[in-house]
Design a protein around this motif. Structure first.
Motif, PDB file in Angstrom:
ATOM      1  N   LEU A  81      19.413  -2.784 -13.902  1.00 25.47           N
ATOM      2  CA  LEU A  81      20.149  -3.236 -15.078  1.00 25.47           C
ATOM      3  C   LEU A  81      19.563  -4.531 -15.630  1.00 25.47           C
ATOM      4  N   GLU A  82      19.139  -5.438 -14.750  1.00 28.87           N
ATOM      5  CA  GLU A  82      18.645  -6.730 -15.195  1.00 28.87           C
ATOM      6  C   GLU A  82      17.126  -6.816 -15.217  1.00 28.87           C
ATOM      7  N   VAL A  83      16.480  -6.195 -14.260  1.00 28.81           N
ATOM      8  CA  VAL A  83      15.021  -6.273 -14.190  1.00 28.81           C
ATOM      9  C   VAL A  83      14.464  -5.005 -13.535  1.00 28.81           C
ATOM     10  N   ASN A  84      13.328  -4.544 -14.029  1.00 28.97           N
ATOM     11  CA  ASN A  84      12.610  -3.430 -13.411  1.00 28.97           C
ATOM     12  C   ASN A  84      11.558  -4.013 -12.477  1.00 28.97           C
ATOM     13  N   ARG A  85      11.503  -3.511 -11.260  1.00 29.14           N
ATOM     14  CA  ARG A  85      10.609  -4.090 -10.264  1.00 29.14           C
ATOM     15  C   ARG A  85       9.616  -3.074  -9.717  1.00 29.14           C
ATOM     16  N   CYS A  86       8.458  -3.568  -9.323  1.00 28.74           N
ATOM     17  CA  CYS A  86       7.504  -2.788  -8.543  1.00 28.74           C
ATOM     18  C   CYS A  86       7.790  -3.074  -7.070  1.00 28.74           C
ATOM     19  N   THR A  87       8.138  -2.025  -6.331  1.00 27.51           N
ATOM     20  CA  THR A  87       8.470  -2.173  -4.920  1.00 27.51           C
ATOM     21  C   THR A  87       7.350  -1.582  -4.074  1.00 27.51           C
ATOM     22  N   LYS A  88       6.974  -2.276  -3.047  1.00 27.82           N
ATOM     23  CA  LYS A  88       5.849  -1.868  -2.206  1.00 27.82           C
ATOM     24  C   LYS A  88       6.240  -0.699  -1.310  1.00 27.82           C
ATOM     25  N   CYS A  89       5.337   0.283  -1.198  1.00 23.84           N
ATOM     26  CA  CYS A  89       5.551   1.381  -0.252  1.00 23.84           C
ATOM     27  C   CYS A  89       5.564   0.807   1.165  1.00 23.84           C
ATOM     28  N   ARG A  90       6.424   1.352   2.012  1.00 26.87           N
ATOM     29  CA  ARG A  90       6.538   0.806   3.363  1.00 26.87           C
ATOM     30  C   ARG A  90       5.264   1.026   4.177  1.00 26.87           C
ATOM     31  N   SER A  91       4.666   2.229   4.047  1.00 25.41           N
ATOM     32  CA  SER A  91       3.481   2.538   4.842  1.00 25.41           C
ATOM     33  C   SER A  91       2.219   1.972   4.187  1.00 25.41           C
ATOM     34  N   PRO A  92       1.401   1.214   4.913  1.00 25.47           N
ATOM     35  CA  PRO A  92       0.152   0.683   4.338  1.00 25.47           C
ATOM     36  C   PRO A  92      -0.886   1.767   4.057  1.00 25.47           C
ATOM     37  N   SER A  93      -0.719   2.955   4.635  1.00 30.76           N
ATOM     38  CA  SER A  93      -1.665   4.050   4.412  1.00 30.76           C
ATOM     39  C   SER A  93      -1.276   4.905   3.200  1.00 30.76           C
ATOM     40  N   CYS A  94      -0.175   4.561   2.526  1.00 34.68           N
ATOM     41  CA  CYS A  94       0.312   5.309   1.376  1.00 34.68           C
ATOM     42  C   CYS A  94      -0.257   4.720   0.083  1.00 34.68           C
ATOM     43  N   GLU A  95      -0.835   5.586  -0.749  1.00 34.97           N
ATOM     44  CA  GLU A  95      -1.403   5.123  -2.027  1.00 34.97           C
ATOM     45  C   GLU A  95      -0.366   5.131  -3.143  1.00 34.97           C
ATOM     46  N   CYS A 116       3.994   6.282  -3.828  1.00 37.77           N
ATOM     47  CA  CYS A 116       5.203   6.775  -3.170  1.00 37.77           C
ATOM     48  C   CYS A 116       6.297   7.009  -4.195  1.00 37.77           C
ATOM     49  N   PHE A 117       7.226   7.894  -3.838  1.00 41.30           N
ATOM     50  CA  PHE A 117       8.382   8.207  -4.673  1.00 41.30           C
ATOM     51  C   PHE A 117       9.507   7.215  -4.409  1.00 41.30           C
ATOM     52  N   SER A 118       9.638   6.833  -3.159  1.00 36.17           N
ATOM     53  CA  SER A 118      10.587   5.811  -2.737  1.00 36.17           C
ATOM     54  C   SER A 118       9.902   5.001  -1.633  1.00 36.17           C
ATOM     55  N   ARG A 119      10.570   4.015  -1.131  1.00 33.48           N
ATOM     56  CA  ARG A 119       9.946   3.125  -0.147  1.00 33.48           C
ATOM     57  C   ARG A 119       9.434   3.871   1.079  1.00 33.48           C
ATOM     58  N   ASP A 120      10.139   4.929   1.481  1.00 34.75           N
ATOM     59  CA  ASP A 120       9.788   5.644   2.709  1.00 34.75           C
ATOM     60  C   ASP A 120       9.242   7.041   2.476  1.00 34.75           C
ATOM     61  N   PHE A 121       9.050   7.452   1.218  1.00 37.31           N
ATOM     62  CA  PHE A 121       8.561   8.810   0.949  1.00 37.31           C
ATOM     63  C   PHE A 121       7.263   8.722   0.160  1.00 37.31           C
ATOM     64  N   CYS A 122       6.164   9.017   0.838  1.00 41.56           N
ATOM     65  CA  CYS A 122       4.843   8.927   0.229  1.00 41.56           C
ATOM     66  C   CYS A 122       4.505  10.208  -0.531  1.00 41.56           C
ATOM     67  N   MET A 123       3.788  10.068  -1.652  1.00 43.33           N
ATOM     68  CA  MET A 123       3.360  11.217  -2.444  1.00 43.33           C
ATOM     69  C   MET A 123       1.852  11.441  -2.370  1.00 43.33           C
ATOM     70  N   LYS A 124       1.097  10.389  -2.059  1.00 47.84           N
ATOM     71  CA  LYS A 124      -0.350  10.500  -1.926  1.00 47.84           C
ATOM     72  C   LYS A 124      -0.821   9.460  -0.929  1.00 47.84           C
ATOM     73  N   HIS A 158       2.047  14.693   4.955  1.00 46.88           N
ATOM     74  CA  HIS A 158       2.918  15.744   5.486  1.00 46.88           C
ATOM     75  C   HIS A 158       4.353  15.259   5.446  1.00 46.88           C
ATOM     76  N   LYS A 159       5.161  15.951   4.622  1.00 47.35           N
ATOM     77  CA  LYS A 159       6.591  15.655   4.496  1.00 47.35           C
ATOM     78  C   LYS A 159       6.844  14.179   4.186  1.00 47.35           C
ATOM     79  N   GLY A 160       6.071  13.630   3.245  1.00 52.54           N
ATOM     80  CA  GLY A 160       6.294  12.269   2.792  1.00 52.54           C
ATOM     81  C   GLY A 160       5.719  11.186   3.672  1.00 52.54           C
ATOM     82  N   GLN A 161       4.976  11.563   4.716  1.00 48.80           N
ATOM     83  CA  GLN A 161       4.381  10.584   5.620  1.00 48.80           C
ATOM     84  C   GLN A 161       2.869  10.785   5.670  1.00 48.80           C
ATOM     85  N   CYS A 162       2.145   9.732   6.049  1.00 47.02           N
ATOM     86  CA  CYS A 162       0.683   9.797   6.135  1.00 47.02           C
ATOM     87  C   CYS A 162       0.236   9.799   7.595  1.00 47.02           C
TER      88      CYS A 162
END
Length: 205
Positions: free
Chosen positions: A83-97, A99-107, A115-119
């Motif tokens: 509502l107040e600010v749009n943020r770039c949030t870091k993917c939790r996994s350092p091997s994720c290029e 992500c859709f959410s903090r814990d779900f990787c897409m590439k 595999h299933k959102g993890q690297c």
């Protein structure tokens, strides 16, 4: 003599003011360059809030935290609109290029498989690495073959010289859901039929 001293002091004061104004202009120019898209900007920390539709990207350089407004979040981050600010949030996994959410990787990054959102460096058991997509695909392990069916031709079990018989095997529901690449689940083969049917009917193929 006093008049000369007064003029000298006035000259020194004017030079100091001129130097300060030049310094302020330089700082302002540098600040504007680093504050593109900002609504609020700090000289020490960069952007604090961004214009609508832009994302606030914050990173650390040693102990210093710096903000920047971007249209799209860089690799390793995903955008979260608020509502107040749009943020770039870091993917939790350092091997994720990306992500859709903090814990779900897409590439995943190079040398990792998704595999299933993890690297993973190596695909988990019951999966196989796909080099083209860098994903782990579920492997398919079918059950045993069924018995061969009756030999038929156009749904008839007699009256022809040759017919076809089939057999099938099943795979787990999980493999079907994952879209696993399975081996053949149906086989057919040519078979010899009873040429004469009961009742005297006779057909040749």
């Amino acid at each position: 003599m006093q008049w000369i001293i007064f003029m000298l002091l006035l000259f020194i004061s004017s030079m100091e003011m001129l130097t300060q104004n030049r310094w302020k202009k330089q700082v302002s120019a540098g600040l504007l360059e680093n504050c593109t898209g900002c609504v609020l900007c700090s000289e020490d920390n960069g952007c604090i809030t961004c214009h609508h539709r832009l994302f606030l990207l914050i990173w650390r350089d040693g102990i210093r935290q710096y903000g920047m407004c971007v249209h799209t979040c860089p690799p390793g981050y995903f955008g979260v609109r608020g509502l107040e600010v749009n943020r770039c949030t870091k993917c939790r996994s350092p091997s994720c290029e990306s992500c859709f959410s903090r814990d779900f990787c897409m590439k995943c990054k190079d040398k990792f498989y998704l595999h299933k959102g993890q690297c993973f460096r190596q695909c988990p058991p019951s999966t196989a690495a796909q080099p083209g997509t860098r994903e782990c695909q579920e492997t398919c392990e079918p059950g045993p073959w069924s018995e061969w069916s009756a030999c038929t031709h156009e749904s008839q079990t007699c009256g022809c010289k040759w017919g076809v018989e089939t057999r099938v095997r099943e795979v787990s529901a999980a493999a079907r859901e994952e879209g696993a690449a399975c081996p053949a689940l149906l086989e057919t083969r040519k078979c010899r039929m009873r040429k004469h049917c009961p009742g005297g009917e006779h057909h040749t193929a």
